[in-house]
Design an enzyme around this catalytic site. Sequence first.
Site, PDB file in Angstrom:
ATOM      1  CD  GLN A 185     -86.929 -83.962  26.856  1.00 54.02           C
ATOM      2  OE1 GLN A 185     -87.607 -82.954  26.741  1.00 54.02           O
ATOM      3  NE2 GLN A 185     -86.551 -84.422  28.032  1.00 54.02           N
TER       4      GLN A 185
ATOM      5  CG  HIS B  26     -75.139 -90.079  17.175  1.00 59.60           C
ATOM      6  ND1 HIS B  26     -75.848 -89.647  16.076  1.00 59.60           N
ATOM      7  CD2 HIS B  26     -76.003 -90.859  17.876  1.00 59.60           C
ATOM      8  CE1 HIS B  26     -77.074 -90.144  16.114  1.00 59.60           C
ATOM      9  NE2 HIS B  26     -77.191 -90.878  17.193  1.00 59.60           N
TER      10      HIS B  26
ATOM     11  NE  ARG C 195     -94.298 -76.556  26.465  1.00 58.40           N
ATOM     12  CZ  ARG C 195     -93.114 -76.562  27.062  1.00 58.40           C
ATOM     13  NH1 ARG C 195     -92.958 -77.129  28.248  1.00 58.40           N
ATOM     14  NH2 ARG C 195     -92.075 -75.974  26.503  1.00 58.40           N
TER      15      ARG C 195
ATOM     16  CG  HIS D 126     -88.375 -78.547  24.241  1.00 57.64           C
ATOM     17  ND1 HIS D 126     -89.522 -78.482  25.023  1.00 57.64           N
ATOM     18  CD2 HIS D 126     -87.408 -79.014  25.069  1.00 57.64           C
ATOM     19  CE1 HIS D 126     -89.246 -78.906  26.260  1.00 57.64           C
ATOM     20  NE2 HIS D 126     -87.969 -79.242  26.316  1.00 57.64           N
TER      21      HIS D 126
ATOM     22  CG  ASN E 171     -88.603 -75.803  27.002  1.00 63.02           C
ATOM     23  OD1 ASN E 171     -89.551 -75.662  27.776  1.00 63.02           O
ATOM     24  ND2 ASN E 171     -87.519 -76.490  27.319  1.00 63.02           N
ATOM     25  CD  GLU E 172     -86.986 -75.413  31.357  1.00 57.36           C
ATOM     26  OE1 GLU E 172     -85.794 -75.776  31.357  1.00 57.36           O
ATOM     27  OE2 GLU E 172     -87.855 -75.939  32.071  1.00 57.36           O
TER      28      GLU E 172
ATOM     29  CG  ASN F  97     -91.295 -74.801  31.935  1.00 55.96           C
ATOM     30  OD1 ASN F  97     -92.448 -74.517  31.660  1.00 55.96           O
ATOM     31  ND2 ASN F  97     -90.454 -75.331  31.054  1.00 55.96           N
TER      32      ASN F  97
ATOM     33  CE1 TYR G 171     -89.664 -80.615  36.090  1.00 58.15           C
ATOM     34  CE2 TYR G 171     -89.125 -78.493  35.120  1.00 58.15           C
ATOM     35  CZ  TYR G 171     -89.614 -79.787  34.990  1.00 58.15           C
ATOM     36  OH  TYR G 171     -90.056 -80.237  33.770  1.00 58.15           O
TER      37      TYR G 171
ATOM     38  CD  GLU H 208     -90.869 -78.524  30.848  1.00 61.42           C
ATOM     39  OE1 GLU H 208     -90.008 -78.826  31.687  1.00 61.42           O
ATOM     40  OE2 GLU H 208     -90.613 -78.265  29.660  1.00 61.42           O
TER      41      GLU H 208
HETATM   42  C1  BGP Z   1     -86.929 -79.092  31.746  1.00 63.10           C
HETATM   43  C2  BGP Z   1     -87.048 -79.352  30.267  1.00 63.10           C
HETATM   44  C3  BGP Z   1     -87.703 -80.643  29.936  1.00 63.10           C
HETATM   45  C4  BGP Z   1     -87.372 -81.776  30.894  1.00 63.10           C
HETATM   46  C5  BGP Z   1     -87.276 -81.384  32.363  1.00 63.10           C
HETATM   47  C6  BGP Z   1     -86.571 -82.397  33.230  1.00 63.10           C
HETATM   48  O1  BGP Z   1     -85.847 -78.252  31.972  1.00 63.10           O
HETATM   49  O2  BGP Z   1     -87.752 -78.317  29.612  1.00 63.10           O
HETATM   50  O3  BGP Z   1     -87.422 -80.928  28.587  1.00 63.10           O
HETATM   51  O4  BGP Z   1     -86.318 -82.510  30.456  1.00 63.10           O
HETATM   52  O5  BGP Z   1     -86.632 -80.153  32.535  1.00 63.10           O
HETATM   53  O6  BGP Z   1     -85.218 -82.063  33.393  1.00 63.10           O
HETATM   54  P1  BGP Z   1     -83.930 -83.007  33.273  1.00 63.10           P
HETATM   55  O7  BGP Z   1     -84.133 -83.885  32.113  1.00 63.10           O
HETATM   56  O8  BGP Z   1     -82.797 -82.061  33.089  1.00 63.10           O
HETATM   57  O9  BGP Z   1     -83.868 -83.734  34.566  1.00 63.10           O
END
Ligand code: BGP
Length: 484
Positions: free
Chosen positions: A30, A50, A88, A133, A177-178, A321, A323, A392
Amino acid sequence: ATPTHSPDDPDFNLQFPEKFFFSTATASYQIEGAWNVSGKGENIWDRTTHEHPELVLDRSNGDVACDSYHKYKEDIQLARQLGTNMYRFSLSWSRLLPTGAIDKVNEDGVRYYNAVLDECKENGIEPLVTIFHWDLPQPLQDIGGLPSDAVVDYMVDYFDFAFKTFGSKVKYWVTLNEPYSMCNEAYGNGGKAPAIHAEGRGDYLCAHNVLRAHGRAYRLYQKKYKAQQGGKIGMSSYSDFFYPKDPNNPNDVVAAERWHQFQLGWFAHPVYSKDGDYPPIMRQHVDAASKSQGLARSRLPTFTEEEIKEIRGSADFFGLNYYRPQLVSALTPSDVQPPIGSKLGDAQVVLSFDPTWEKTIADWLVVVPDGFGQLFKWVQKEYGDIEIIITENGYPDGGELVDDGRVNYYRYHLLEVLKAIHHNKINIIGYTAWSLLDNYEWFYGYVHKFGLHHVDFNDPNRTRTPKKSAAFYKKLIATRKIPK
Ligand code: BGP
């Protein structure tokens, strides 16, 4: 209705512990760019973006991204200026091992990550290193990718290589990661590279293999490196919080619990529970669904006794993580039926959002801080008092410098962290904001931005500028209190 948050909450007077990790996160694909220089090999994100730009919202890719391969010193200065004491970031597998295998090491890649680690050290920042990741080397995709048995040995070799090469400088490791998002999307619904659609099969196989690799790597670290290096190992688990759609309907209550097990439990139950295996409810449901499809064997694979021993307890901390939350209801005959063999079908649940929840630019992300607090309690109830590092948490917008939405998101989510620490004695030792920088957000390209720092992607120099949220986080860290 979900409890709402108030600016007058007396808990705003609470303070973060003196020894708390304040952190920000990034990931190799990223931010680094430099996709084909200094010996880096091709990975699945290079190949997919690509060959299939149409999968990316703005048809972009991470070829240059934030150019952090060249600008890492500046990035770490930004992290230092915030006052953070942890950073991180992730290692790019194909930058270190261009073919994915340990027989060919790219010394420039080794030099790069050593330089990043040294820079962290010089600036008083503890590195939290994610080994994998999502950016799988393309040659390993060519032999079947993560759903293939063959990839497990390569992955274990790579973990071993990372411990051996960088372990003297790293005290906190995240192996994966996730794995939920990765397996669910990359080999389930096609939402991440290599965009394979094989729900209910590829995703279960992917999960199985990465868990096996994680367990083996943990044991190997204990044997070969722990005494000398003394590092801690964890996994970063993605989890929504799941509210029952109708809390008065016992079927919805049970369904929400069940879907928790299908999402977080899928990965966390094997590692953090005493079973060392998939959640029993998941086993039961996928076995039954497979049987009803006339399959002789369950689509959910089975661990050997030895693998269970390796996986059980294979973590020293819980990386979390978070959200957003979702609502869960039990699937009824009148609902639109999910495809047979899909995970929603296996679990017999329906997911939705409460229309009153605050929306963001991303259709998947709603702002409900209460879910964060509820999730801590769920983790503690399921897995006990293990140390938690929030690896996260973050908010997407269009990249504005005055990012009040993000400031508010952090304000109320960090308030939940304070409440959890002080009122519920939940052992949270660190918090990581996603992200240090605006960056390449997978199939959302450069449309959704999560950074505390703005990056000018039209400027060849990729100039970084702190946003309002950076000032907010800085003040929070300096005072260990949430600014008014
Ligand atoms: C998590 C990932 C990150 C980041 C974030 C935002 O799932 O671990 O790498 O990208 O989400 O999510 P997104 O880019 O899907 O909106």
